[in-house]
Design an enzyme around this catalytic site. Structure first.
Site, PDB file in Angstrom:
ATOM      1  N   MET A 153      20.888   0.666  52.652  1.00 53.86           N
ATOM      2  CA  MET A 153      20.956   2.089  53.219  1.00 53.86           C
ATOM      3  C   MET A 153      22.494   2.456  52.746  1.00 53.86           C
ATOM      4  O   MET A 153      23.468   1.778  53.037  1.00 53.86           O
ATOM      5  CB  MET A 153      20.754   1.932  54.934  1.00 53.86           C
ATOM      6  CG  MET A 153      22.077   1.041  55.351  1.00 53.86           C
ATOM      7  SD  MET A 153      21.875   0.878  57.234  1.00 53.86           S
ATOM      8  CE  MET A 153      22.131  -0.822  57.194  1.00 53.86           C
ATOM      9  N   ALA A 154      22.369   3.505  52.384  1.00 58.12           N
ATOM     10  CA  ALA A 154      23.578   4.309  51.847  1.00 58.12           C
ATOM     11  C   ALA A 154      24.630   4.445  53.364  1.00 58.12           C
ATOM     12  O   ALA A 154      24.161   4.842  54.455  1.00 58.12           O
ATOM     13  CB  ALA A 154      23.177   5.853  51.363  1.00 58.12           C
ATOM     14  N   CYS A 192      13.160   7.031  49.343  1.00 57.23           N
ATOM     15  CA  CYS A 192      14.272   7.616  50.097  1.00 57.23           C
ATOM     16  C   CYS A 192      13.474   9.113  50.694  1.00 57.23           C
ATOM     17  O   CYS A 192      13.219   9.614  49.889  1.00 57.23           O
ATOM     18  CB  CYS A 192      15.580   7.842  49.788  1.00 57.23           C
ATOM     19  SG  CYS A 192      16.774   8.842  50.853  1.00 57.23           S
ATOM     20  N   ASN A 235       7.624  -3.697  53.487  1.00 56.14           N
ATOM     21  CA  ASN A 235       8.720  -3.076  54.167  1.00 56.14           C
ATOM     22  C   ASN A 235       8.260  -2.011  55.462  1.00 56.14           C
ATOM     23  O   ASN A 235       7.418  -1.457  55.266  1.00 56.14           O
ATOM     24  CB  ASN A 235       9.857  -2.337  53.410  1.00 56.14           C
ATOM     25  CG  ASN A 235      10.940  -1.539  53.806  1.00 56.14           C
ATOM     26  OD1 ASN A 235      11.130  -0.547  53.653  1.00 56.14           O
ATOM     27  ND2 ASN A 235      11.767  -2.243  54.650  1.00 56.14           N
ATOM     28  N   GLY A 236       9.270  -2.159  56.585  1.00 58.24           N
ATOM     29  CA  GLY A 236       8.739  -1.219  57.575  1.00 58.24           C
ATOM     30  C   GLY A 236       8.662  -1.716  58.944  1.00 58.24           C
ATOM     31  O   GLY A 236       7.694  -2.548  59.239  1.00 58.24           O
ATOM     32  N   ARG A 278      16.451  -1.530  58.785  1.00 58.00           N
ATOM     33  CA  ARG A 278      17.338  -1.134  60.114  1.00 58.00           C
ATOM     34  C   ARG A 278      17.426  -2.371  60.983  1.00 58.00           C
ATOM     35  O   ARG A 278      18.179  -2.570  61.995  1.00 58.00           O
ATOM     36  CB  ARG A 278      16.693   0.079  60.775  1.00 58.00           C
ATOM     37  CG  ARG A 278      16.678   1.385  60.060  1.00 58.00           C
ATOM     38  CD  ARG A 278      15.654   2.463  60.707  1.00 58.00           C
ATOM     39  NE  ARG A 278      14.443   2.122  60.333  1.00 58.00           N
ATOM     40  CZ  ARG A 278      13.319   2.691  60.988  1.00 58.00           C
ATOM     41  NH1 ARG A 278      13.729   3.409  62.001  1.00 58.00           N
ATOM     42  NH2 ARG A 278      12.035   2.501  60.906  1.00 58.00           N
ATOM     43  N   LYS A 331      11.204   0.930  44.530  1.00 57.63           N
ATOM     44  CA  LYS A 331      10.875   0.828  45.772  1.00 57.63           C
ATOM     45  C   LYS A 331      10.212   2.307  46.167  1.00 57.63           C
ATOM     46  O   LYS A 331      10.446   3.234  45.740  1.00 57.63           O
ATOM     47  CB  LYS A 331      12.259   1.287  46.476  1.00 57.63           C
ATOM     48  CG  LYS A 331      11.957   1.232  48.100  1.00 57.63           C
ATOM     49  CD  LYS A 331      11.438   0.381  48.838  1.00 57.63           C
ATOM     50  CE  LYS A 331      11.229   0.629  50.418  1.00 57.63           C
ATOM     51  NZ  LYS A 331      12.470   0.845  51.216  1.00 57.63           N
TER      52      LYS A 331
END
Length: 346
Positions: free
Chosen positions: A1-2, A84, A184-185, A209, A123
């Protein structure tokens, strides 16, 4: 994550048994390479191997040049971002916006794979919208073009981070290609990790996250997958030590002023599910020096230690699953790798 997975945070996750961590997303535009933000994002000094850099953009040759630029500076894996959903990224026709333009997505993947001699990964999301899911077609195209591995977030661009994750599409992607596929998720617990692997048949997991404020989740998941048993939460002393070490690395990397400012979000995540977190965050957000922040952390954990030997998490809020948080880079877990340290003692 940026803005989150900087080098100090990646190092911490790897210490805690993340097998792989990718850099913050960096733009392919060469005009941005010499900004202070880009220099920090591309600073891999002392980083545990392998070094993976994620690039984003909408121009095939610019992305190919960015891949060569990063490989020349130590990148051992190049990851292309087509996942993204942030408006700023998608408005530039990059990130998950590329899922709506399959010819351009193919041109980008083909150009980047041809440009470098290191593995190139991709991704993606499940598609532009729930009505136009095209992850299987994108995955098959990517495999034919030479992509080495694929990560799939189980939501569409339109869904951002809201609503249920579509693991069935990830399962379909895995069945359609022979390259490794990472799911992912919303993988936020050891049991969820087990269930997602069982459902999707994916080769690995990408955690985003859920690692915010809980970087030890990688070790917890690894232990559960290996043994079927859940580890207890870390002790208060263990968590305090790790957080202070993270802060020391964070301040050294970002400098005093920026380090103090950007440490606030990490400390907010660390305290979010702990008793007294609201008051702690109020103090942290008014601290102006690194010494003040560390002193507040030590006082907070001294209070927690007086109540319990181990961290005690508050019940999750009902809206936790639908919070819209900034997109993040990820750390991938599957197998232990040579750089894994001792991590937390059980």
């Amino acid at each position: 994550m940026a803005g989150v997975t900087d080098r100090p945070f990646r190092q911490l996750c790897k210490r805690l048994h993340a097998a792989y961590a990718i850099s913050e997303m960096v733009g392919a535009d060469p005009r941005l390479r010499h900004t202070e933000k880009s220099r920090r994002r591309l600073d891999h000094r002392g980083e545990f191997l392998p070094i993976a850099v994620q690039i984003a953009g909408a121009d095939p040759q610019m992305l190919a040049d960015a891949a060569r630029y990063n490989v020349a500076r130590g990148a051992q894996v190049i990851d292309i971002n087509m996942g993204c959903p942030a408006k700023k990224v998608c408005n530039a026709a990059a990130g998950s916006a590329l899922l709506s333009n399959e010819p351009l997505a193919k041109a980008i993947v083909t150009a980047v794979v041809a440009a470098v001699d290191v593995p190139v990964t991709l991704k993606i999301r499940t598609g532009p919208t729930p009505q136009t899911r095209n992850a299987v077609a994108i995955a098959q195209m990517a495999e034919r073009a030479g992509i080495a591995a694929l990560a799939v977030h189980g939501r569409t661009r339109a869904c951002a981070f809201v609503g249920a994750v579509d693991y069935e599409t990830i399962r379909a992607v895995k069945a359609a290609v022979r390259i490794p596929v990472m799911a992912n998720g919303d993988i936020d617990s050891p049991q969820a990790a087990h269930d997602v692997l069982a459902l999707t048949k994916a080769d690995g997991l990408m955690i985003g996250r859920a690692a915010q404020g809980r970087p030890w989740i990688f070790r917890e998941i690894e232990h559960f997958l290996d043994t079927g048993e859940e580890l207890p939460p870390p002790t208060v002393d263990q968590a305090r030590t790790l957080i202070v070490e993270h802060l020391d690395d964070h301040y050294a990397f970002h400098g005093e002023e920026l380090g103090v400012r950007t440490a606030r979000k990490h400390l907010g995540w660390y305290s979010e599910a702990l008793a007294g977190g609201v008051e702690f965050r109020r103090e942290i957000n008014t601290a102006e020096t690194s010494a003040e922040q560390v002193a507040i952390v030590l006082r907070f954990f001294a209070r927690l230690a007086a109540e319990s030997d181990r961290l005690v998490y508050l019940p999750k809020r009902e809206d936790t699953a639908v919070r819209t948080l900034p997109p993040m880079q990820h750390a991938l877990i599957k197998n232990r790798t040579p750089w894994v340290g001792e991590g937390l003692a059980a």
